[in-house]
Design an enzyme around this catalytic site. Structure first.
Site, PDB file in Angstrom:
ATOM      1  N   LYS A   1      25.315  15.020  29.420  1.00  8.73           N
ATOM      2  CA  LYS A   1      25.858  16.296  28.898  1.00  8.73           C
ATOM      3  C   LYS A   1      26.668  16.027  27.623  1.00  8.73           C
ATOM      4  O   LYS A   1      26.570  16.766  26.650  1.00  8.73           O
ATOM      5  CB  LYS A   1      26.735  16.991  29.948  1.00  8.73           C
ATOM      6  CG  LYS A   1      25.945  17.531  31.144  1.00  8.73           C
ATOM      7  CD  LYS A   1      25.028  18.673  30.752  1.00  8.73           C
ATOM      8  CE  LYS A   1      24.045  19.036  31.840  1.00  8.73           C
ATOM      9  NZ  LYS A   1      22.915  19.841  31.408  1.00  8.73           N
TER      10      LYS A   1
ATOM     11  N   ASN B   1      12.124  21.066  40.091  1.00  7.23           N
ATOM     12  CA  ASN B   1      13.190  21.403  41.056  1.00  7.23           C
ATOM     13  C   ASN B   1      13.223  22.913  41.329  1.00  7.23           C
ATOM     14  O   ASN B   1      14.281  23.492  41.538  1.00  7.23           O
ATOM     15  CB  ASN B   1      14.547  20.927  40.522  1.00  7.23           C
ATOM     16  CG  ASN B   1      15.578  20.809  41.630  1.00  7.23           C
ATOM     17  OD1 ASN B   1      15.233  20.482  42.773  1.00  7.23           O
ATOM     18  ND2 ASN B   1      16.826  21.101  41.325  1.00  7.23           N
TER      19      ASN B   1
ATOM     20  N   PHE C   1      18.197  25.194  29.844  1.00  2.21           N
ATOM     21  CA  PHE C   1      18.734  24.788  31.156  1.00  2.21           C
ATOM     22  C   PHE C   1      18.059  23.517  31.672  1.00  2.21           C
ATOM     23  O   PHE C   1      18.627  22.831  32.517  1.00  2.21           O
ATOM     24  CB  PHE C   1      18.438  25.863  32.218  1.00  2.21           C
ATOM     25  CG  PHE C   1      19.195  27.146  32.069  1.00  2.21           C
ATOM     26  CD1 PHE C   1      20.520  27.240  32.444  1.00  2.21           C
ATOM     27  CD2 PHE C   1      18.559  28.281  31.577  1.00  2.21           C
ATOM     28  CE1 PHE C   1      21.214  28.432  32.331  1.00  2.21           C
ATOM     29  CE2 PHE C   1      19.248  29.483  31.461  1.00  2.21           C
ATOM     30  CZ  PHE C   1      20.580  29.561  31.832  1.00  2.21           C
TER      31      PHE C   1
ATOM     32  N   SER D   1      28.774  21.320  31.023  1.00  2.77           N
ATOM     33  CA  SER D   1      29.441  21.280  32.325  1.00  2.77           C
ATOM     34  C   SER D   1      30.904  20.896  32.173  1.00  2.77           C
ATOM     35  O   SER D   1      31.269  20.139  31.260  1.00  2.77           O
ATOM     36  CB  SER D   1      28.727  20.228  33.174  1.00  2.77           C
ATOM     37  OG  SER D   1      29.449  19.925  34.332  1.00  2.77           O
TER      38      SER D   1
ATOM     39  N   TYR E   1      24.646  11.283  34.658  1.00  3.60           N
ATOM     40  CA  TYR E   1      24.426  12.723  34.466  1.00  3.60           C
ATOM     41  C   TYR E   1      25.474  13.304  33.517  1.00  3.60           C
ATOM     42  O   TYR E   1      25.146  13.977  32.535  1.00  3.60           O
ATOM     43  CB  TYR E   1      24.474  13.467  35.821  1.00  3.60           C
ATOM     44  CG  TYR E   1      24.597  14.964  35.638  1.00  3.60           C
ATOM     45  CD1 TYR E   1      23.500  15.723  35.265  1.00  3.60           C
ATOM     46  CD2 TYR E   1      25.831  15.615  35.795  1.00  3.60           C
ATOM     47  CE1 TYR E   1      23.616  17.096  35.046  1.00  3.60           C
ATOM     48  CE2 TYR E   1      25.962  16.973  35.584  1.00  3.60           C
ATOM     49  CZ  TYR E   1      24.844  17.710  35.215  1.00  3.60           C
ATOM     50  OH  TYR E   1      24.979  19.069  34.994  1.00  3.60           O
TER      51      TYR E   1
ATOM     52  N   PHE F   1      31.836  25.741  35.206  1.00  2.00           N
ATOM     53  CA  PHE F   1      32.606  25.111  36.269  1.00  2.00           C
ATOM     54  C   PHE F   1      31.695  25.032  37.503  1.00  2.00           C
ATOM     55  O   PHE F   1      30.611  24.482  37.387  1.00  2.00           O
ATOM     56  CB  PHE F   1      33.982  25.795  36.399  1.00  2.00           C
ATOM     57  CG  PHE F   1      34.888  25.277  35.294  1.00  2.00           C
ATOM     58  CD1 PHE F   1      34.584  25.508  33.941  1.00  2.00           C
ATOM     59  CD2 PHE F   1      35.954  24.444  35.571  1.00  2.00           C
ATOM     60  CE1 PHE F   1      35.339  24.943  32.905  1.00  2.00           C
ATOM     61  CE2 PHE F   1      36.719  23.876  34.543  1.00  2.00           C
ATOM     62  CZ  PHE F   1      36.406  24.128  33.220  1.00  2.00           C
TER      63      PHE F   1
ATOM     64  N   ASP G   1       9.085  25.761  32.446  1.00  2.00           N
ATOM     65  CA  ASP G   1       9.627  24.962  33.558  1.00  2.00           C
ATOM     66  C   ASP G   1       8.503  24.083  34.099  1.00  2.00           C
ATOM     67  O   ASP G   1       7.358  24.535  34.201  1.00  2.00           O
ATOM     68  CB  ASP G   1      10.172  25.887  34.663  1.00  2.00           C
ATOM     69  CG  ASP G   1      11.216  25.192  35.516  1.00  2.00           C
ATOM     70  OD1 ASP G   1      12.369  25.654  35.556  1.00  2.00           O
ATOM     71  OD2 ASP G   1      10.878  24.160  36.164  1.00  2.00           O
TER      72      ASP G   1
END
Ligand code: NAD
Ligand code: WQD
Length: 352
Positions: free
Chosen positions: A158, A37, A83, A127, A154, A183, A33
């Protein structure tokens, strides 16, 4: 020997809960990471919950040299859960290049490393945004609902990432890919040691609600009550982050056990499997707010304002495939989920 999983974005909101689930499942975890964020203290939270510290490599997935060293150092790796991404829809409209560069560049580098170091299994964070507003006949949304034109850069990243993974799996027969379409993830670990920490004013509903309860915000603005829904506010499928985390462990287990793929082409093809992760139940904004007030005893002042641009009216998942094939189910009652979100907010704001 314990299986080893590299988790990019593992100090983030969903990543940190997944790292806990993996460690509880006996996996060894290496987090990559860049802390753009999230922060280092998340690792303390994970260690306090699991009694063991995961390795944190503070590396940017866009930094190919540094990523090469991580893959070298931690070889052999059994799987990657990817992720790491930028995720604010509004910001992606303002700064599209940043979003395309980070979200697509990161995946390309991770895939290059996987091929170079012989890592053959990847779980990707996708997503429900890929479905846009599904037609009535596609509600609840199954994996067979059509992917629609993205409403933001964004969302487009995906879709492009999914396409890249399909192409890579087609070309490289050793790869196996699981696309998890989340979701609306909400809530925090029951220990309140890890949770969601948005920067600045939250865009998402739940952090705004908990911050309003904590007195950081005057009132919630409910975006529209003139939708074609029973109470006029939008409907979503709110999925508990701890339940969601467990689905990742199931997905890794499934790939590592070499379980035969359930081919329902399309959308699955060439060793790619897709799962919708939700509860199967849609809740309105007003239902969330009212349930939150009831279970926490906190008042949430709110006003109804106009619709938010780009909002989908209603969407919820059919989790049937994930239930059946992954053997996973979202089980936590919404009351408990909302309480977990409030307990986390209280802890980070030092509220008794
Ligand atoms: P998050 O921002 O909390 O976590 C993402 C993590 O990735 C952060 O810790 C960040 O520091 C890190 N990161 C970002 N770019 C990086 C880079 N180039 N190199 C290394 N690390 C980097 O977000 P989240 O809510 O946990 O989301 C995780 C994933 O799930 C994202 O891919 C997101 O798009 C996806 N997703 C999230 C939601 C949601 O509502 N939260 C819904 C659907 C999909
Ligand atoms: C939920 C509902 C708002 C804030 C976003 C991304 C999506 C996915 C999940 C990553 C909506 C209403 C919200 C507020 C409100 N992320 N709301 N007042 O819009 O479903 O999805 O997060 O992939 O891509 O678009 O989630 O939490 O923003 O909103 O009334 O202050 O709450 O209108 O109906 P959304 P959200």
């Amino acid at each position: 020997m314990a299986k080893k999983v590299l988790v990019t974005g593992g100090t983030g909101y969903i990543g940190s809960h997944t790292v806990v689930s993996l460690m509880e499942g006996g996996y060894e975890v290496v987090i990559v990471d860049n802390l753009s964020n999230s922060n280092r203290e998340v690792v303390d939270g994970i260690a306090a919950i699991t009694g063991k510290r995961p390795i944190l490599e503070e590396v940017d997935c866009l930094d190919k040299q540094a990523l090469t060293k991580v893959f070298e150092k931690h070889a052999p790796l059994d799987a990657v859960i990817h992720f790491a991404a930028s995720k604010a829809v509004g910001e992606s409209v303002e700064k599209p290049l940043l979003y395309y560069r980070n979200n697509i560049g990161s995946l390309l580098n991770v895939l290059d490393m996987m091929l170079r170091f012989g890592v053959h299994h990847i779980v990707f964070s996708s997503s429900c945004t890929v479905y846009g507003q599904p037609d009535k006949e596609h509600l609840p949304v199954s994996e067979l609902a059509p992917v629609q034109k993205a409403l933001s850069p964004y969302g487009h990243t995906k879709q492009v990432n999914e396409d890249i993974l399909y192409a890579a799996a087609y070309a490289h027969k050793e790869l196996r890919v699981t696309l998890l379409r989340y979701f609306n993830p909400i809530g925090a670990h029951p220990s309140a040691l890890i949770g969601e920490q948005p920067n600045g004013v939250p865009n998402n509903l739940l952090p705004f609600v908990t911050q309003t309860a904590a007195g950081l915000r005057d009132k919630l603005r409910v975006f529209g009550n003139d939708y074609h829904t029973p109470d006029g506010s939008c409907i979503r499928d709110y999925i508990y982050v701890v339940d969601l985390a467990k689905a990742h462990v199931k997905a890794v287990e499934r790939m590592l056990s070499n379980a035969l793929q359930e081919t329902i082409t399309p959308p699955d093809a060439e060793r790619v499997e897709v799962f919708n992760l939700g509860t199967g139940r849609g809740l309105s904004v007003l239902e969330i707010v009212n349930t939150f007030m009831r279970v926490t005893g906190q008042n949430i002042p709110y006003e109804i304002v106009g619709r938010r641009e780009g909002d989908i009216e209603q969407v919820w998942a059919s989790p049937e495939k994930a239930n059946r094939v992954l053997g996973w189910k979202a089980e936590t009652p919404i009351e408990q989920v909302l309480l977990s979100a409030w307990n986390w907010e209280k802890r980070i704001r030092h509220i008794q």
